[in-house]
Design an enzyme around this catalytic site. Structure first.
Site, PDB file in Angstrom:
ATOM      1  N   GLY A  66       0.999  -0.994  -0.337  1.00 28.09           N
ATOM      2  CA  GLY A  66       0.064  -0.364  -0.092  1.00 28.09           C
ATOM      3  C   GLY A  66       1.018   1.145   0.007  1.00 28.09           C
ATOM      4  CB  ALA A  67       4.270   1.718  -1.072  1.00 28.71           C
ATOM      5  NE  ARG A  95      -6.009  -1.882  -4.596  1.00 27.57           N
ATOM      6  CZ  ARG A  95      -7.608  -0.816  -3.984  1.00 27.57           C
ATOM      7  NH1 ARG A  95      -8.139  -2.129  -4.543  1.00 27.57           N
ATOM      8  NH2 ARG A  95      -7.097  -0.250  -3.742  1.00 27.57           N
ATOM      9  CB  SER A 112      -6.432   1.241  13.320  1.00 27.47           C
ATOM     10  OG  SER A 112      -7.339   1.824  13.516  1.00 27.47           O
ATOM     11  CE1 TYR A 161      -9.689   0.351   8.680  1.00 29.28           C
ATOM     12  CE2 TYR A 161     -10.482   1.537  10.542  1.00 29.28           C
ATOM     13  CZ  TYR A 161      -9.545   0.859   9.116  1.00 29.28           C
ATOM     14  OH  TYR A 161      -8.289   1.601  10.050  1.00 29.28           O
ATOM     15  N   PRO A 210      -2.650   3.837  14.868  1.00 24.94           N
ATOM     16  CG  PRO A 210      -1.644   4.568  12.323  1.00 24.94           C
ATOM     17  CD  PRO A 210      -2.483   3.511  13.357  1.00 24.94           C
ATOM     18  CB  THR A 256      -4.146   8.796   3.859  1.00 21.89           C
ATOM     19  OG1 THR A 256      -5.179   7.919   4.643  1.00 21.89           O
ATOM     20  CG2 THR A 256      -3.118   8.710   5.156  1.00 21.89           C
ATOM     21  CG  PHE A 289      -8.624   5.966   6.243  1.00 23.55           C
ATOM     22  CD1 PHE A 289      -8.384   4.529   6.194  1.00 23.55           C
ATOM     23  CD2 PHE A 289      -9.616   6.411   7.315  1.00 23.55           C
ATOM     24  CE1 PHE A 289      -8.716   3.918   6.901  1.00 23.55           C
ATOM     25  CE2 PHE A 289      -9.837   5.465   7.958  1.00 23.55           C
ATOM     26  CZ  PHE A 289     -10.345   4.173   8.501  1.00 23.55           C
TER      27      PHE A 289
END
Ligand code: NDP
Ligand code: 8X3
Length: 252
Positions: free
Chosen positions: A9-10, A34, A140, A153, A183, A188, A190
């Protein structure tokens, strides 16, 4: 010799910042996601800015076949990964249980839980063989607390907490460190992903407060990765000063 880190996930957010930070601190890096175009442009930037060597791998962590092919394609020094950062993940939707969208649940469970397991299963055997390595899972605050409309989630991140602890036990005999970082609110992509592209709803999440930024988490990951060999950070929970829990925020 430079160490090798693989970050899932970079292409964005925490993973992107972590790739940049690790590359600036002596790691050659493998970046995955992806979106190939974003991986390629990040690779160019990192090479130019830091001189680190970079390999890109495009695959969906939910697809076991693709995960296996991608990791099997690594050869030479790239096959021996010193640091795995299991970061790829997402929240999709925010509905109470009785209105939950099943496809959203599948995406979260398949990415946050199964994807993390697939990658770890594929990369850990070489760490075991070398009796060396470090895995840092991005969990998280939602892996420690829960909030309404977040069953799937929060459940997925509670699973990451359990998986992290079990992995640490399994890999203990081989001297492999397993850590997590947890975190609170980080600005982001997100929220844009959670609200399925609704920019106004995404922006409202961060309105009136100062969230964390991806670099805050990248620096924490670097800290966890660079402790002495005898020290392992189990987990670090990091909140913005304007957040006290998953439900308490100071907005001005
Ligand atoms: P972003 O949406 O900015 O980044 C998510 C990354 O995950 C992207 O690079 C995306 O790449 C990748 N990803 C998502 N799904 C897949 C998939 N199926 N296969 C491969 N890669 C995938 O969000 P964040 O940086 O915020 O999220 C990173 C991690 O941090 C997640 O695990 C998230 O749960 C966690 N986290 C985030 C918080 C926040 O407030 N932002 C707080 C606490 C934890 P691509 O789309 O190219 O595949
Ligand atoms: C992201 C933090 O509180 O939005 O993991 O779930 S929260």
């Amino acid at each position: 010799m430079r160490k090798i880190a693989l970050i899932t996930g970079a292409t964005s957010g925490i993973g992107k910042a972590t790739a940049e930070t690790l590359a600036s601190h002596g790691y050659d890096i493998i970046i995955t996601g992806r979106r190939t175009d974003l991986l390629n442009s990040l690779a160019e930037t990192i090479k130019n800015d830091t001189g680190a060597e970079v390999v890109t791998l495009t695959f969906d962590v939910r697809d076991l076949n693709l995960v296996e092919k991608a990791i099997d394609s690594l050869s030479g020094k790239w096959a021996d990964i010193d640091l795995l950062v299991n970061n790829a993940g997402l929240a999709v939707g925010i509905e109470p249980i009785h209105q939950g969208i099943i496809d959203d649940w599948e995406r979260m469970i398949d990415t946050n839980i199964k994807g993390l397991l697939y990658i770890s299963r594929k990369i850990s055997p070489r760490m075991v063989a070398r009796k060396s390595g470090h895995i840092i899972n991005v969990s998280s605050v939602a892996g420690h607390e829960i909030y309404p409309n977040g069953a799937a989630y929060c459940g997925s991140k509670h699973a990451v907490k359990a998986i992290t602890k079990a992995m640490r036990m399994d890999l203990l005999p081989y001297g492999i460190k397993v850590s997590s970082v947890s975190p609170g609110m980080v600005d982001t992509e997100f929220s844009l992903v959670r609200f399925k592209g609704d920019q106004v709803r995404a922006d409202n999440v961060y309105k009136g407060l100062t969230p964390l930024y991806a670099n805050d988490i990248a620096e924490t990951i670097l800290f966890i990765a660079t402790r002495p060999a005898t020290v392992n950070i189990e987990d670090m929970i990091i909140l913005p000063t304007d957040q006290a829990s998953t439900r308490d925020f100071r907005r001005r």
